[in-house]
Design an enzyme around this catalytic site. Structure first.
Site, short mmCIF file in Angstrom:
data_model
loop_
_atom_site.label_atom_id
_atom_site.label_comp_id
_atom_site.label_asym_id
_atom_site.label_seq_id
_atom_site.Cartn_x
_atom_site.Cartn_y
_atom_site.Cartn_z
N ALA A 32 0.83 -1.21 0.00
CA ALA A 32 0.00 0.00 0.00
C ALA A 32 0.86 1.26 0.00
CB ALA A 32 -0.93 0.00 1.22
N GLU A 54 9.23 -5.23 -5.78
CA GLU A 54 8.36 -5.92 -4.80
C GLU A 54 8.89 -7.34 -4.60
OE1 GLU A 54 5.93 -5.64 -2.58
OE2 GLU A 54 5.93 -7.84 -2.39
N CYS A 64 -4.81 -6.05 5.36
CA CYS A 64 -6.00 -6.11 6.21
C CYS A 64 -7.10 -6.95 5.58
CB CYS A 64 -6.52 -4.70 6.44
SG CYS A 64 -5.22 -3.57 6.90
N ARG A 92 -0.12 4.07 -15.39
CA ARG A 92 0.70 4.99 -14.60
C ARG A 92 2.17 4.92 -14.99
NH1 ARG A 92 -2.53 4.74 -8.76
NH2 ARG A 92 -4.36 5.79 -9.61
N ASP A 302 4.80 0.56 6.93
CA ASP A 302 4.96 -0.17 8.19
C ASP A 302 6.41 -0.24 8.69
OD1 ASP A 302 2.27 -0.62 8.07
OD2 ASP A 302 2.40 -2.77 7.72
N ASN A 324 -0.69 4.22 3.70
CA ASN A 324 -1.10 4.87 2.45
C ASN A 324 -0.71 6.34 2.43
OD1 ASN A 324 -3.12 3.19 0.55
ND2 ASN A 324 -3.22 2.43 2.64
#
Lengths: 478, 478
Positions: A32, A54, A64, A92, A302, A324
Site C-alpha cells: 500500500a 516488490e 487487512c 501509470r 509499516d 497509504n
C-alpha cells in the site's frame, strides 16, 4: 521536472538502464505504501522513471483484507488488489518488478541490489523510497519451520492457507497470539468450520487495549466457540504424520495447522545496514516529508516510526491508513512536490466476531508506561434509541489526565454503527480537547443510529463529572 | 438549598399549595427538555418543590420516536417513554401534572396560570423554566381543520393515526412537506402499506441540505415508491364522505388522511406575551445558563434559540440532543447549581428508507444567505473496503471558505455505518479546523467498516487539493 537538474548516475549502468536521461525514483516494496508512493510521484512528475521492486508476487493489496479472503467473504485473491499490475504499468507507467527482493543499499553510490529470478541485479537511483513493510515476529520455538505453520503477512501465505481450507483439510487449528490479527484469524477460521485454539502469552487478549476492555472481547471470542488460552505459551511444535502436535502450557494439542500472529517488526534491515537511523523498535526515523537520515532516501509505511501527536514523539504503529498516507507524502516529495505527514493519534479498529473494537490515543496502560498521570472513566451506553430494534450496548472508556485533558479512548460494541464512533474522539485528540469540550460536542442523533446521549457523550459526561466534583461542587457542564 | 433564602410567595396560595416552606421550581412542559430540567434540579436540590405542567397526557418521550411507533417498529406507545410518570413522581419526587396547559405568565407576581380539567388554576414559583417545545406550522389552507389531518407532534397525534393504520383504513395518504419529518413519515406510512404522496412547495426535498445532496435523497424516496411532487403546493382540502380530496397543483387527489409536516415554530407565546425577548423566529433568547430576559425565568428545548458556533449567533434549531442538554442546564442552574450550554454546530441525522442523511455546520445555501464567502467540495467514497460485502457509496459534501476554513458538511449513504461519520466533522467544526486539519485526521480503518481513505478524508483531500492548487502548485498535504 520535480528533481531539478538530472545528475549523471555515478555507477555503471546495468541491463537495459543504458541511455536513460530521466531522473529515476526507485521504490522498495509494492504494498500500500509503495504503490501510493509510486502513484503520487507519477502525479507530480509525468516524466519520472519510476521503478518498484516488490519481493513478493503481488502488489498493491492491503494486508487487512487477508482474513476476509480466508473466511471466504472475498472470493478471489485478485479482488484484494487495488489495481492489477497492468494498470500500474500501462496507465501509470510504473516499472513494477515482482519477485524482486532487495538485498543491499549503497547510499553513497546511490545503488540498490536486488535478487530476481535467481540473479543479483543492481539499479541506480536519484531518489529512493523504502516501503519494505513489516516482518512477522517469529518466536524462538522449536518446530515453527514447517509448511503447515503460516504467518498471514503476504497474499501468498493466504492463498496457501486458503487452499487447505477449501480442501477441508484444516479441521483444527492453533493461532498463536491474541492481538488483533490473531483474533481476526480466529474469526475467519471459525467461519470456515475449523475448531480454533488461540494461545496468548500475556494475561489478556488485545494487548493494545486496557484489560477491562479486552475482557469484553475475550468474552465474545469464547462465546463464539474459540478455545482462548491466556497466559499460556506455545512451547514446542512437532510433526506427527499429516498433523502437528503443539505443546501448550504442558499440554499436548494436535492440529492441522498453526497460524503465527505474534506481531510484526519493521522491515528496516537493509536501510539500517546502510546507516539509516532507527528508533528502539528498529523503525526508520523520518521527518514530516518522510526523509530518512540518508540523503535522497525516503521511507514510508509499516517500516517507519510516525509522529504520535498524543505521545509527542515517533512511534511504531504499523496500520493501513498511515501506510497509504506516508507513501503518498514520500512519493510526492521524492518527485519534487510538497507534502507533509503531520502524524497519527493511534486510531485503530478491528472486527472481532460481532464486536467492533476500536481505540484511539493512549490506553491507561500506555499512559502509565510513559510515566503520565492519567485515569480512566468507563461508561456503557446504547447504540440506538432504547426502543429502536437492534439496540445493543456500547462500552466506552476514556483515558484522561486527572485535570480532564483527553488522552485516549477505547470502544467496544456490536454492529456497523459502532466502529466509526471512535472517529470523533480521534478528532478531539487532534484538537487537544478536554473531556469538557467533548461533553459539549454536538453529535448526531436519530433513533435508528444513536440515543439522544451518544455513548461517547455519556463517557465524557462521566469523566467530566468526576473532574467537576473534584474541583467545583454542583457543577455540570453540558 | 440551591435558591438561597426562601422568599415568601407574593400572591394568594391556591389549592393545596398552603404552608409550603420550600422553594418552588415550576417547569412548563414535560417533554425531553422539561423532564431533563426537573430531574437535573432534583439532583442539585433534594428539598426543592418541583412542579411540571405538561399540556398533553404524556410526559418524557422524544418526538423523534413517533415515526417508528407509526411504522410498527415500536410496538407500544409506552415504549417511547423514557420513564413512566410514576417514576418521576415517586423516585424523583417531581409533581408532574398532565393535561395542564399554561395560559399566562406574570413575571412580576411570579405566578403562572394553567388550565386543567376545565378549570383555570394559578401557581406561584421562585424559579420558572419554560420548555414549551414547538408548535406545528399550519399553512393557511382551507380544509385543514379535519380529524383526518394529522400533525405528528404529540404522542396523542401518533396514537390516533396509528389506530387508523392498524385498522387498515389508510390506503392512501398525503404528506405535506418534504423536510426530515415529512420523509420519515413517508417511510413509516410506506412500511404500513399505504400509498404515499408527498408535496413540497420548494423545488427540493430536505431544505436543510444543498440541492445536489437533497437530489440523492429524492431519488431514494422515489425509488421506494413514494410519489414525491416538488415545487407543488397543497391548495385546498375538502371532505368527500370518508375521504379527503386534496387539490395539488391544479390536480385532485383523493386520500384517506393528510399528514402536515410543514415545520415547527417555537411555542414561546406565553413567555413572549410576558415580555421575554425572542429572536426573529420567535425563539426565546437565553444566555449560556438558559436564563431568559425575565427575572428567574429560564427556558430550554425547542422553544429557545441556542448559540450556533459556526454562525456565531443564536439560531433556532429544534433538535433532541440540545433539548435534553439545555433542559439539564436550565434545571441545574435554576436549582442553584452551575452549568452552561456552550452551543451547537447544527448536527442532524435522519434515516430516509435505506439512506442515512446527515449534516453539520452550514450548508452552502445557508452560508450564502449569511453573506459568507464559501464553496462546496463533493466526493463519493465507499462505506467499507471495496472488496468487503455490503460496500455502498457514501457521498460527502464539505462546505468551506475559499481559504479552507471548514464551515459544514453533508453526508448521504446507506447503512448503519454511515450516520456517525458526520460526528468527526462536528468535532472538527467545534475545534475550528481547516480542511487541511481534517485531511490529517487519523480516522479508523478496517475493511468491514471503512476503506483506508474514509469518504470524509476523500472529501477533505479534494477540498484541500483545490485550495492547494490555488495557492501552491504541486502541494499535497496528507
Amino acid at each position: 521536472m520535480g528533481l531539478g537538474r538530472v545528475k549523471s548516475l555515478p555507477f555503471e549502468v546495468i541491463e537495459g538502464e543504458e541511455g536513460s536521461m530521466s531522473s529515476r525514483l526507485v521504490v522498495v516494496g509494492g504494498g500500500a505504501a509503495g504503490m501510493s508512493a509510486a502513484s503520487a510521484a507519477r502525479r507530480v512528475d509525468p516524466a519520472l522513471d519510476i521503478v518498484v521492486l516488490e519481493a513478493g508476487g503481488y502488489a498493491a493489496y492491503g494486508l487487512c483484507g487477508l482474513p476476509y479472503y480466508l473466511a471466504g467473504l472475498v472470493e478471489s485473491a485478485d479482488d484484494l488488489l487495488a489495481y492489477p499490475p497492468s494498470f500500474f504499468r500501462e496507465q501509470r507507467r510504473i516499472d513494477l518488478r515482482l519477485n524482486a527482493r532487495v538485498t543491499q543499499l549503497d547510499p553513497q553510490r546511490q545503488t540498490i541490489c536486488y535478487a530476481q529470478d535467481g540473479r543479483e541485479r543492481r539499479l541506480g537511483y536519484h531518489r529512493l523510497i523504502v516501503t519494505a513493510g513489516g516482518v512477522p515476529v517469529r518466536p524462538p520455538i522449536p518446530g515453527l519451520d514447517d509448511e503447515r505453520v503460516f504467518t498471514v503477512r503476504t497474499l501468498e501465505d493466504a492463498i496457501s492457507l486458503r487452499s487447505l481450507l477449501d480442501a477441508g483439510r484444516i479441521g483444527q487449528v492453533l493461532v498463536v497470539g491474541a492481538g488483533y490479527v490473531g483474533l481476526e484469524m480466529a474469526e475467519a477460521l471459525t467461519a470456515r468450520g475449523s475448531a480454533v485454539t488461540v494461545v496468548e502469552a500475556l494475561a489478556q487478549a488485545m494487548p493494545n487495549l486496557d484489560a477491562p476492555v479486552a475482557a469484553l472481547v475475550e468474552a465474545e471470542v469464547r462465546r463464539r466457540g474459540v478455545d482462548l488460552r491466556l497466559g499460556t505459551r506455545l512451547e514446542k511444535l512437532a510433526r506427527a504424520g499429516d498433523r502437528l502436535v503443539a505443546r501448550i502450557g504442558g499440554q499436548q494439542l494436535s492440529v492441522d495447522a498453526v497460524v503465527l500472529a505474534t506481531g510484526v517488526r519493521p522491515a528496516s534491515s537493509v536501510a539500517a545496514a546502510a546507516g539509516a537511523a532507527t528508533d528502539q523498535a528498529g523503525a526508520l526515523l523520518v521527518d514530516e516529508s518522510m526523509r530518512t537520515s540518508l540523503p535522497d532516501v525516503f521511507a514510508a509505511g509499516d517500516c517507519v516510526a510516525t509522529h504520535h501527536r498524543v505521545l509527542g514523539r515517533p512511534a511504531f504503529v504499523p496500520l493501513g491508513p498511515a501506510a497509504n498516507k506516508t507513501g503518498r507524502v514520500a512519493g510526492t516529495v521524492a518527485a519534487g512536490g510538497a507534502a507533509s505527514f503531520t502524524g497519527i493519534v493511534g486510531t485503530a479498529v478491528v472486527k472481532v466476531f460481532d464486536l467492533a473494537v476500536a481505540r484511539t490515543g493512549l490506553t491507561l496502560t500506555e499512559t502509565l508506561a510513559e510515566g503520565l498521570r492519567a485515569v480512566a472513566t468507563d461508561a456503557t451506553g446504547k447504540s440506538r434509541a432504547k426502543y429502536y430494534p437492534g439496540t445493543s450496548p456500547v462500552h466506552v472508556r476514556l483515558v484522561h489526565t486527572p485535570g480532564g485533558r483527553l488522552l485516549g479512548a477505547q470502544l467496544v460494541g456490536a454492529g456497523d454503527g459502532v466502529a466509526k464512533r471512535i472517529d470523533p474522539i480521534a478528532i478531539a485528540l487532534q484538537a487537544g480537547f478536554d473531556v469538557g469540550d467533548l461533553v459539549a460536542a454536538d453529535l448526531s442523533y436519530a433513533p435508528p443510529y444513536a440515543p439522544v446521549y451518544d455513548p461517547v457523550l455519556l463517557a465524557a459526561q462521566a469523566a467530566n463529572a468526576a473532574n467537576a466534583i473534584a474541583s467545583q461542587p454542583n457543577s455540570l457542564a453540558v
